[in-house]
Design a protein around this motif. Structure first.
Motif, PDB file in Angstrom:
ATOM      1  N   ASP A   1     -10.026  53.080 -62.748  1.00  0.00           N
ATOM      2  CA  ASP A   1     -11.196  52.713 -62.134  1.00  0.00           C
ATOM      3  C   ASP A   1     -12.489  53.117 -63.058  1.00  0.00           C
ATOM      4  O   ASP A   1     -12.092  54.131 -63.731  1.00  0.00           O
ATOM      5  N   ALA A   2     -13.631  52.600 -62.945  1.00  0.00           N
ATOM      6  CA  ALA A   2     -14.728  53.148 -63.358  1.00  0.00           C
ATOM      7  C   ALA A   2     -15.619  54.021 -62.570  1.00  0.00           C
ATOM      8  O   ALA A   2     -16.432  54.972 -62.696  1.00  0.00           O
ATOM      9  N   HIS A   3     -14.960  54.007 -61.086  1.00  0.00           N
ATOM     10  CA  HIS A   3     -15.694  54.937 -60.367  1.00  0.00           C
ATOM     11  C   HIS A   3     -14.560  55.731 -59.511  1.00  0.00           C
ATOM     12  O   HIS A   3     -13.418  54.930 -59.310  1.00  0.00           O
ATOM     13  N   THR A   4     -14.867  57.006 -59.098  1.00  0.00           N
ATOM     14  CA  THR A   4     -13.711  57.700 -58.234  1.00  0.00           C
ATOM     15  C   THR A   4     -13.641  57.211 -56.986  1.00  0.00           C
ATOM     16  O   THR A   4     -12.449  57.323 -56.338  1.00  0.00           O
ATOM     17  N   ASP A   5     -14.614  56.429 -56.409  1.00  0.00           N
ATOM     18  CA  ASP A   5     -14.533  55.926 -54.816  1.00  0.00           C
ATOM     19  C   ASP A   5     -14.126  56.984 -53.781  1.00  0.00           C
ATOM     20  O   ASP A   5     -13.390  56.981 -52.757  1.00  0.00           O
ATOM     21  N   THR A   6     -14.689  58.423 -54.169  1.00  0.00           N
ATOM     22  CA  THR A   6     -14.728  59.510 -53.546  1.00  0.00           C
ATOM     23  C   THR A   6     -16.117  59.919 -52.832  1.00  0.00           C
ATOM     24  O   THR A   6     -15.967  60.900 -52.249  1.00  0.00           O
ATOM     25  N   TYR A   7     -16.977  58.810 -52.653  1.00  0.00           N
ATOM     26  CA  TYR A   7     -18.247  59.321 -52.161  1.00  0.00           C
ATOM     27  C   TYR A   7     -18.088  59.477 -50.613  1.00  0.00           C
ATOM     28  O   TYR A   7     -17.440  58.617 -49.838  1.00  0.00           O
ATOM     29  N   SER A   8     -18.727  60.596 -50.032  1.00  0.00           N
ATOM     30  CA  SER A   8     -18.662  60.647 -48.512  1.00  0.00           C
ATOM     31  C   SER A   8     -19.906  59.835 -47.892  1.00  0.00           C
ATOM     32  O   SER A   8     -19.506  59.873 -46.653  1.00  0.00           O
ATOM     33  N   GLN A   9     -20.893  59.544 -48.409  1.00  0.00           N
ATOM     34  CA  GLN A   9     -21.835  58.586 -48.061  1.00  0.00           C
ATOM     35  C   GLN A   9     -21.103  57.345 -47.828  1.00  0.00           C
ATOM     36  O   GLN A   9     -20.201  56.888 -48.631  1.00  0.00           O
ATOM     37  N   GLY A  10     -21.855  56.414 -47.075  1.00  0.00           N
ATOM     38  CA  GLY A  10     -21.324  55.096 -46.877  1.00  0.00           C
ATOM     39  C   GLY A  10     -20.594  54.782 -45.592  1.00  0.00           C
ATOM     40  O   GLY A  10     -20.691  55.579 -44.682  1.00  0.00           O
ATOM     41  N   SER A  11     -20.400  53.463 -45.170  1.00  0.00           N
ATOM     42  CA  SER A  11     -20.149  53.174 -43.867  1.00  0.00           C
ATOM     43  C   SER A  11     -18.763  53.052 -43.732  1.00  0.00           C
ATOM     44  O   SER A  11     -17.901  53.682 -44.752  1.00  0.00           O
ATOM     45  N   LYS A  12     -18.006  52.832 -42.807  1.00  0.00           N
ATOM     46  CA  LYS A  12     -16.765  52.989 -42.415  1.00  0.00           C
ATOM     47  C   LYS A  12     -15.785  52.115 -43.397  1.00  0.00           C
ATOM     48  O   LYS A  12     -14.686  52.295 -43.566  1.00  0.00           O
ATOM     49  N   TYR A  13     -16.510  50.950 -43.540  1.00  0.00           N
ATOM     50  CA  TYR A  13     -16.048  50.131 -44.486  1.00  0.00           C
ATOM     51  C   TYR A  13     -16.842  49.666 -45.954  1.00  0.00           C
ATOM     52  O   TYR A  13     -17.669  49.161 -45.683  1.00  0.00           O
ATOM     53  N   ASP A  14     -16.408  50.637 -46.711  1.00  0.00           N
ATOM     54  CA  ASP A  14     -17.002  50.810 -48.087  1.00  0.00           C
ATOM     55  C   ASP A  14     -16.095  50.999 -49.075  1.00  0.00           C
ATOM     56  O   ASP A  14     -15.097  51.659 -49.119  1.00  0.00           O
ATOM     57  N   HIS A  15     -16.093  49.981 -50.428  1.00  0.00           N
ATOM     58  CA  HIS A  15     -15.249  50.231 -51.288  1.00  0.00           C
ATOM     59  C   HIS A  15     -15.450  51.414 -52.260  1.00  0.00           C
ATOM     60  O   HIS A  15     -14.845  51.351 -53.153  1.00  0.00           O
ATOM     61  N   GLY A  16     -16.243  52.305 -52.005  1.00  0.00           N
ATOM     62  CA  GLY A  16     -16.508  53.474 -52.652  1.00  0.00           C
ATOM     63  C   GLY A  16     -16.080  54.685 -52.166  1.00  0.00           C
ATOM     64  O   GLY A  16     -16.410  55.898 -52.368  1.00  0.00           O
ATOM     65  N   THR A  17     -15.470  54.541 -50.899  1.00  0.00           N
ATOM     66  CA  THR A  17     -15.185  55.761 -50.113  1.00  0.00           C
ATOM     67  C   THR A  17     -13.747  56.161 -49.833  1.00  0.00           C
ATOM     68  O   THR A  17     -13.353  57.043 -49.137  1.00  0.00           O
ATOM     69  N   MET A  18     -12.860  55.126 -50.075  1.00  0.00           N
ATOM     70  CA  MET A  18     -11.318  54.963 -49.608  1.00  0.00           C
ATOM     71  C   MET A  18     -10.563  56.532 -50.033  1.00  0.00           C
ATOM     72  O   MET A  18      -9.836  56.854 -49.225  1.00  0.00           O
ATOM     73  N   PHE A  19     -11.169  57.051 -51.500  1.00  0.00           N
ATOM     74  CA  PHE A  19     -10.181  58.007 -51.751  1.00  0.00           C
ATOM     75  C   PHE A  19     -10.817  59.415 -51.430  1.00  0.00           C
ATOM     76  O   PHE A  19     -10.564  60.405 -51.893  1.00  0.00           O
ATOM     77  N   TYR A  20     -11.820  59.264 -50.605  1.00  0.00           N
ATOM     78  CA  TYR A  20     -12.560  60.101 -49.757  1.00  0.00           C
ATOM     79  C   TYR A  20     -11.813  60.669 -48.461  1.00  0.00           C
ATOM     80  O   TYR A  20     -11.399  61.697 -48.083  1.00  0.00           O
TER      81      TYR A  20
END
Length: 309
Positions: free
Chosen positions: A149-168
């Motif tokens: 990925d270009a992004h870690t997708d570990t961001y704690s902010q964001g909604s319940k359904y968010d393609h940037g928080t799955m690996f958080y």
């Protein structure tokens, strides 16, 4: 060489075919397939440009360019001789209902895995990996994650359904173990001390040889069950412009294929390719990259499961 008599009669499904020109099979659990392909047409969790819901269709169309090869270079076996693949089409869910989609993905994937089959999934935005991991965890327990990925997708902010928080969320749910997981190609802001994954950022990956990267992955993952997820924006936009969140400075398609090829012998239990958005593509090169990465994963999976004699 396979004779014409041994080949399937493509005329029977010439206007409705799936990945690699396999016939669509909407009852995959009743088939004798080794691997089930499923499309996940979902992009309600995207934070960039929408359109990933059309990714599975584009990948299938592009895969026609790969279906004619008897043996895919550089492999020395014909995949169809050892692995039966069925394409279950795209998951159907209540339009606009992210909760329904999430539940249906997990339920479908769980049934496939519990039947003894494996799953290759095409997104859709990257959120789709979270319910897939939940299903795989039920069968395989806590897994290592190999995340391109270009992004870690570990961001704690964001909604319940968010393609940037799955690996958080995934480690907090016990689905994956960051201490045995690797992220490759990262080139956006992240907190390396905060999430626990080993990161081989894009600049480093572009300097290292594929063998060096493979060695690091093997040392980190060990013999744990491994889930491989490939966000197409791991590739540089010159190789994959058709995605919602392109970031320059990414990997080449050649290096990505070499890394995946180097996973032979590892305990791969699940695979997906996500974030192909054909509206932003040029000459289908992103869709072709996604289709080819999926095919490479299937070859590695077949070899690693000892199916190839």
């Amino acid at each position: 060489m396979t004779t014409m008599a041994e080949k399937p009669d493509y005329s029977l499904f010439s206007n409705a075919f799936g990945y690699l020109r396999q016939p669509l099979d909407f009852r995959p659990l009743e088939s004798d397939a080794d691997v089930v392909v499923i499309g996940l047409p979902f992009d309600m969790a995207t934070t960039g440009r929408s359109g990933g819901r059309m990714g599975p269709r584009a990948i299938r169309n592009a895969s026609v360019n790969l279906a004619w090869e008897e043996k895919r270079w550089p492999w020395n076996f014909r995949l169809a001789d050892y692995v039966k693949i069925v394409d279950a089409g795209d998951l159907v869910y209540n339009c606009g209902d992210a909760e329904d989609f999430t539940a249906r993905v997990e339920a479908f994937a769980t049934k496939v895995l519990e039947s003894g089959k494996s799953l290759l999934s095409f997104g859709g935005d990257h959120f789709v990996t979270l319910p897939l991991l939940r299903a795989h965890h039920k069968v395989h327990g806590t897994m290592a994650l190999l995340h391109f990925d270009a992004h870690t997708d570990t961001y704690s902010q964001g909604s319940k359904y968010d393609h940037g928080t799955m690996f958080y969320h995934a480690p907090k749910e016990g689905l994956v173990d960051p201490a045995h997981s690797v992220q490759v190609g990262i080139r956006t802001e992240y907190n390396p001390e905060g999430h626990g994954y080993q990161v081989i950022d894009a600049a480093t990956a572009n300097e290292l040889s594929s063998d060096d990267i493979i060695r690091q992955i093997r040392e980190r993952v060990g013999d744990m069950p491994l889930y491989v997820t490939f966000d197409i924006d791991c590739l540089d936009p010159c190789y994959a412009p058709g995605t919602g969140t392109p970031v320059i400075g990414g990997l080449t398609s050649d290096k990505a294929l070499k890394i995946i090829r180097g996973l032979q012998g590892m305990n791969i239990v699940g695979m997906d390719v996500v974030e192909v958005a054909p509206a932003y593509d040029s000459a289908e090169i992103t869709a072709l990259a996604g289709a080819t990465l999926g095919l490479e994963m299937l070859h590695v999976w077949a070899d690693s499961k000892g199916l190839v004699k």
